[in-house]
Design a protein around this motif. Structure first.
Motif, PDB file in Angstrom:
ATOM      1  N   VAL A   8     -12.432 -12.093   8.345  1.00  0.00           N
ATOM      2  CA  VAL A   8     -11.412 -11.046   8.417  1.00  0.00           C
ATOM      3  C   VAL A   8     -10.060 -11.679   8.146  1.00  0.00           C
ATOM      4  CG1 VAL A   8     -10.289  -9.317   9.867  1.00  0.00           C
ATOM      5  CG2 VAL A   8     -12.748  -9.728  10.106  1.00  0.00           C
ATOM      6  N   TRP A   9      -9.320 -11.082   7.212  1.00  0.00           N
ATOM      7  CA  TRP A   9      -7.962 -11.562   6.899  1.00  0.00           C
ATOM      8  C   TRP A   9      -7.119 -10.319   6.644  1.00  0.00           C
ATOM      9  CZ3 TRP A   9      -6.644 -15.432   2.342  1.00  0.00           C
ATOM     10  CH2 TRP A   9      -5.301 -15.832   2.465  1.00  0.00           C
ATOM     11  N   HIS A  10      -6.561  -9.769   7.715  1.00  0.00           N
ATOM     12  CA  HIS A  10      -5.852  -8.500   7.618  1.00  0.00           C
ATOM     13  C   HIS A  10      -4.589  -8.602   6.768  1.00  0.00           C
ATOM     14  CE1 HIS A  10      -8.564  -6.886  10.588  1.00  0.00           C
ATOM     15  NE2 HIS A  10      -8.255  -7.855  11.431  1.00  0.00           N
ATOM     16  N   TRP A  11      -3.944  -9.748   6.802  1.00  0.00           N
ATOM     17  CA  TRP A  11      -2.701  -9.928   6.062  1.00  0.00           C
ATOM     18  C   TRP A  11      -2.930 -10.689   4.754  1.00  0.00           C
ATOM     19  CZ3 TRP A  11       0.236 -11.712  11.063  1.00  0.00           C
ATOM     20  CH2 TRP A  11       0.505 -10.576  11.844  1.00  0.00           C
ATOM     21  N   ARG A  12      -4.108 -10.530   4.202  1.00  0.00           N
ATOM     22  CA  ARG A  12      -4.440 -11.267   2.983  1.00  0.00           C
ATOM     23  C   ARG A  12      -3.506 -10.917   1.832  1.00  0.00           C
ATOM     24  NH1 ARG A  12      -9.989 -10.908  -0.618  1.00  0.00           N
ATOM     25  NH2 ARG A  12      -9.455 -12.604  -2.065  1.00  0.00           N
ATOM     26  N   ALA A  13      -3.210  -9.638   1.668  1.00  0.00           N
ATOM     27  CA  ALA A  13      -2.327  -9.232   0.564  1.00  0.00           C
ATOM     28  C   ALA A  13      -0.968  -9.909   0.675  1.00  0.00           C
ATOM     29  CB  ALA A  13      -2.167  -7.710   0.546  1.00  0.00           C
ATOM     30  N   ARG A  14      -0.420  -9.965   1.896  1.00  0.00           N
ATOM     31  CA  ARG A  14       0.866 -10.636   2.097  1.00  0.00           C
ATOM     32  C   ARG A  14       0.762 -12.120   1.777  1.00  0.00           C
ATOM     33  NH1 ARG A  14       5.041  -7.022   2.398  1.00  0.00           N
ATOM     34  NH2 ARG A  14       4.015  -5.082   2.965  1.00  0.00           N
TER      35      ARG A  14
END
Length: 364
Positions: free
Chosen positions: A251-257
């Motif tokens: 899980v990488w919720h801030w992947r886009a950032r």
């Protein structure tokens, strides 16, 4: 064990800047007064901010919103899969406020659970799993100072208890408002450093390792130093490795950032091929308009995918993409010969509409 509260809802916090002055100094600005010849009352001195500013009780039981508020907001996609119910959020907040105001010794340790991975517990303690969702809901949707003070109190308590989602939330809020170095965010800054330095692979905080590295990188970038950008680049590369190593459950919720930040750092270093490869992979895996735009700008003008991606980003609200669509539409009037007067006028109107989306020009 099911995953803990996601951080992806925090993308909504990026739009909270206009609200933050209402609470991040610990008080509201004074109300405007009408012009009068009556001498102004003496203004009390501002209380200095300190590390326990957000732990002060600046709310009452009346500041807990009623059930209709929770019913309206604790729904997908903000709360995925119905992980917590409106009633659970309401009851958790009511109990929390009562305990905080009562303030008996060690009430946090005896009544709160930072390890529960569900909205209820067998021993009757209040799960931070539920309180965290409630706090973010209050930050995003509540309207009163008491609501926001309650949210910050919950997040600070969760941070001091070692609850990773609350620590990352509070640290992200401090970073976004340029206040992370200020005393009231001291708990968040210390917790972020602890999460960064001592990742316990056996604990639930390891679920947030990519996000911890990403946030730490964003903090480093804000220093505007070469050492900071060097460190940020390494942190973002480590985040990508941690995400890949976690396998299918990653899980990488801030992947886009993280992807956007790393690609920009690589472009600054003239590593265009690496930046293009990272963005290309992200375009295929993430539905993020900013990534689409940044990748499109690295493609040659002759690539048909370029315009498709820019337009996708523009209609999703990326102002730079809309600005680029307006520019290219106007340029087509100069480049293409033999256009009819009607076609020229139509393209001019379209260019004006794109400019309007970008905020550069009124559509009418």
């Amino acid at each position: 064990m099911p995953p803990r509260p996601p951080l992806r809802q925090l993308t909504r916090l990026y739009t909270l800047s206009y609200q933050l002055p209402k609470f991040h100094h610990g008080r509201l600005p004074p109300p405007a007064r009408s012009i009068s010849t009556t001498p102004a009352p003496r203004v009390k001195a501002r209380v200095p901010l300190h590390r326990n500013t957000f732990i002060k009780i600046r709310f009452t039981e009346a500041d807990v919103p009623s059930l209709p508020f929770w019913t309206k907001h604790t729904i997908p996609p903000f709360v995925p899969n119905g992980e917590v119910s409106p009633t659970q959020c309401l009851e958790a907040c009511k109990r929390y406020v009562h305990l905080a105001i009562e303030n008996k010794p060690n009430w946090q340790q005896r009544n709160l659970s930072p390890t529960a991975a569900s909205p209820t517990t067998r021993d009757g303690t209040i799960p931070f799993f539920t309180l965290h969702y409630a706090a973010i809901t209050l930050l995003l949707f509540a309207q009163t100072p008491g609501n926001r003070f309650l949210a910050l109190h919950i997040l600070t308590t969760g941070t001091t208890a070692g609850y990773a989602p609350s620590a990352l939330t509070l640290a992200r809020l401090g970073h976004k408002t340029n206040n992370l170095e200020n005393p009231q965010f001291a708990h968040a800054k210390e917790s972020l450093a602890k999460l960064l330095a001592s990742p316990d692979r056996s604990s639930s905080s390891s679920e947030y390792r990519p996000d911890t590295l990403t946030l730490a990188a964003l903090v480093q970038i804000a220093t505007n130093t070469r050492a900071g950008t060097d460190r940020a680049t390494q942190l973002l590369e480590d985040a990508s490795k941690a995400y890949s190593a976690a396998g299918e459950n990653a899980v990488w919720h801030w992947r886009a950032r993280g992807v956007l930040a790393l690609s920009r750092l690589l472009l600054e270093r003239k590593q265009t091929a690496r930046a293009r490869a990272i963005l290309s992979a992200a375009v295929k895996e993430l539905d993020d308009p900013e990534i689409c735009f940044q990748y499109a700008m690295l493609l040659p003008r002759s690539d048909p995918q370029r315009r498709v991606l820019i337009q996708r980003a523009a209609v999703s609200g990326v102002e730079e993409a809309a600005r680029e669509m307006a520019k290219e539409t106007l340029e087509s009037l100069e480049e293409e010969k033999g256009l009819s007067a009607w076609e020229r006028k139509a393209r001019g109107v379209i260019a004006d509409e794109w400019a309007g989306i970008a905020g550069d020009k009124a559509i009418l």
